[in-house]
Write a protein that holds these residues in place. Sequence first.
Motif, PDB file in Angstrom:
ATOM      1  N   ARG A 116      -2.855  -0.679  -8.627  1.00 15.37           N
ATOM      2  CA  ARG A 116      -3.793  -1.362  -7.742  1.00 15.37           C
ATOM      3  C   ARG A 116      -3.010  -2.265  -6.794  1.00 15.37           C
ATOM      4  N   VAL A 117      -3.535  -2.497  -5.620  1.00 15.37           N
ATOM      5  CA  VAL A 117      -2.893  -3.390  -4.657  1.00 15.37           C
ATOM      6  C   VAL A 117      -3.701  -4.678  -4.564  1.00 15.37           C
TER       7      VAL A 117
ATOM      8  N   LEU B 232      -7.405  -1.857   1.860  1.00 20.77           N
ATOM      9  CA  LEU B 232      -6.924  -2.155   0.507  1.00 20.77           C
ATOM     10  C   LEU B 232      -8.035  -1.959  -0.523  1.00 20.77           C
ATOM     11  N   ARG B 233      -9.254  -2.411  -0.189  1.00 19.40           N
ATOM     12  CA  ARG B 233     -10.370  -2.240  -1.115  1.00 19.40           C
ATOM     13  C   ARG B 233     -10.697  -0.762  -1.320  1.00 19.40           C
ATOM     14  N   ASN B 234     -10.675  -0.002  -0.233  1.00 19.50           N
ATOM     15  CA  ASN B 234     -10.947   1.438  -0.337  1.00 19.50           C
ATOM     16  C   ASN B 234      -9.869   2.159  -1.139  1.00 19.50           C
TER      17      ASN B 234
ATOM     18  N   LEU C  78       0.830  -1.205   0.000  1.00 18.44           N
ATOM     19  CA  LEU C  78       0.000   0.000   0.000  1.00 18.44           C
ATOM     20  C   LEU C  78       0.864   1.254   0.000  1.00 18.44           C
ATOM     21  N   ILE C  79       1.947   1.239   0.759  1.00 14.50           N
ATOM     22  CA  ILE C  79       2.864   2.387   0.796  1.00 14.50           C
ATOM     23  C   ILE C  79       3.491   2.619  -0.577  1.00 14.50           C
ATOM     24  N   ASP C  80       3.931   1.535  -1.214  1.00 13.60           N
ATOM     25  CA  ASP C  80       4.527   1.664  -2.554  1.00 13.60           C
ATOM     26  C   ASP C  80       3.503   2.200  -3.561  1.00 13.60           C
TER      27      ASP C  80
ATOM     28  N   MET D 257     -10.497   4.231  -4.472  1.00  8.50           N
ATOM     29  CA  MET D 257     -10.031   5.615  -4.582  1.00  8.50           C
ATOM     30  C   MET D 257      -9.196   5.810  -5.845  1.00  8.50           C
ATOM     31  N   ALA D 258      -8.285   4.863  -6.108  1.00  8.29           N
ATOM     32  CA  ALA D 258      -7.434   4.963  -7.298  1.00  8.29           C
ATOM     33  C   ALA D 258      -8.280   4.923  -8.572  1.00  8.29           C
ATOM     34  N   GLU D 259      -9.312   4.085  -8.563  1.00  5.33           N
ATOM     35  CA  GLU D 259     -10.192   4.001  -9.731  1.00  5.33           C
ATOM     36  C   GLU D 259     -10.959   5.305  -9.939  1.00  5.33           C
ATOM     37  N   GLU D 260     -11.443   5.895  -8.832  1.00  9.29           N
ATOM     38  CA  GLU D 260     -12.168   7.164  -8.923  1.00  9.29           C
ATOM     39  C   GLU D 260     -11.250   8.288  -9.404  1.00  9.29           C
ATOM     40  N   LEU D 261     -10.024   8.316  -8.877  1.00  6.24           N
ATOM     41  CA  LEU D 261      -9.065   9.336  -9.306  1.00  6.24           C
ATOM     42  C   LEU D 261      -8.734   9.187 -10.782  1.00  6.24           C
ATOM     43  N   GLY D 262      -8.592   7.922 -11.221  1.00  4.06           N
ATOM     44  CA  GLY D 262      -8.333   7.686 -12.635  1.00  4.06           C
ATOM     45  C   GLY D 262      -9.483   8.157 -13.510  1.00  4.06           C
ATOM     46  N   SER D 263     -10.717   7.932 -13.041  1.00  5.61           N
ATOM     47  CA  SER D 263     -11.892   8.381 -13.801  1.00  5.61           C
ATOM     48  C   SER D 263     -11.942   9.899 -13.868  1.00  5.61           C
ATOM     49  N   ILE D 264     -11.628  10.544 -12.736  1.00 11.93           N
ATOM     50  CA  ILE D 264     -11.632  12.009 -12.704  1.00 11.93           C
ATOM     51  C   ILE D 264     -10.572  12.579 -13.635  1.00 11.93           C
ATOM     52  N   GLU D 265      -9.395  11.950 -13.633  1.00 14.88           N
ATOM     53  CA  GLU D 265      -8.309  12.415 -14.499  1.00 14.88           C
ATOM     54  C   GLU D 265      -8.685  12.242 -15.969  1.00 14.88           C
ATOM     55  N   MET D 266      -9.281  11.087 -16.290  1.00 12.89           N
ATOM     56  CA  MET D 266      -9.717  10.849 -17.663  1.00 12.89           C
ATOM     57  C   MET D 266     -10.799  11.847 -18.069  1.00 12.89           C
ATOM     58  N   PHE D 267     -11.723  12.078 -17.133  1.00 10.63           N
ATOM     59  CA  PHE D 267     -12.800  13.030 -17.412  1.00 10.63           C
ATOM     60  C   PHE D 267     -12.234  14.433 -17.615  1.00 10.63           C
TER      61      PHE D 267
END
Length: 351
Positions: A94-95, A108-110, A79-81, A114-124
């Motif tokens: 993803r971890v 880990l699930r959260n 998670l740190i990496d 979060m990473a998926e949401e950030l990726g969607s926001i960046e793509m948007f």
Amino acid sequence: MKRIKSLNIMMVIFIFFIMVSSGLLTSVCFLFFYALDFFPFPFLTPILSPFIALLVSSIIGTSLSAMVSEKFLKPLHQLIDATKIIAKGDFSVRVPEINSDSEIAVLLRNFNQMAEELGSIEMFRNDFINNFSHEFKTPIVSIRGFAKQLQNENLSEEKRKEYTEIIISEAERLTKMSSNVLLLTKIENQQFITNQAEYDLDEQIRNCIILLEKQWSKKNLEMNLNLSNVKIFSDEELLSHLWINLIDNAVKYTDDNGRISITLYETGDNIVFRISDNGKGMDEYTIKHIFDKFYQADKSRSTHGNGLGLSIVKRIVELCRGEITVDSKLGAGTTFTVILPKCQKGGIHKN
């Protein structure tokens, strides 16, 4: 708070397990040596045996801790990496998740969510910038091209008038687009309805229809109204954008000599607004993306809009803690239904 206490209990149990295990293993070692009548330093046993036992127990406990903690802390190291990668702007990381309900598994699930949401926001964000640039560039190029044509001294008066009208139309398109972008930016950063007052909603909708009379009269559309006398406590200016965008959208995508029906009535503590047309309708893909910024279903009509109207509609409905649904089929027309509470107190309603 409950999860934090649970994690603390897990740590206490982990430490207790190490202590008990090291103590038991040390005792077993000493019993084994005494059973064999063997001890490395018998002359030191009466005085130093407790310290020797402590030393052996420490060595065993440290070894056990190193082995167990390696497995226990491995997800946290991952998670740190992954967090460091996220900090560099790479949201694809993803971890590995753990199939359990433990705090670390939830963490880990959260993180992955979060990473998926950030990726969607960046793509948007990238799509928004690209679409915004394209939508602004198109009318500017058009204005520049026709302005150059107007410099031609041999241009006929008829062509000169035609090119001038195109320039005016494109300039109006830019103005409308700028206004919509500013409005959308404002309401996206807004969390509560302000400037609320009670007023007649049916009268407001009639005024919005009159404002758009030029558009629907030009297409010879039949407007069927069934508006009950309804009062609402809300931001009148904000809701006017909602009705104008919905009516304008219906007019835009209804063929000449078509029909638009608008209904307004109360039900309990809610108000229902429904607008239907007998236009071409939409397929499932279009319905799914109809509220996306700059999305336009009919590319051949892209000069008639900028794809922001329904994004504004969706956001206003969210601010009013309401709901909006779309029912449409190809060749059978489209119906938008808006349900709003009579009094919009509080913030955004999450469906």
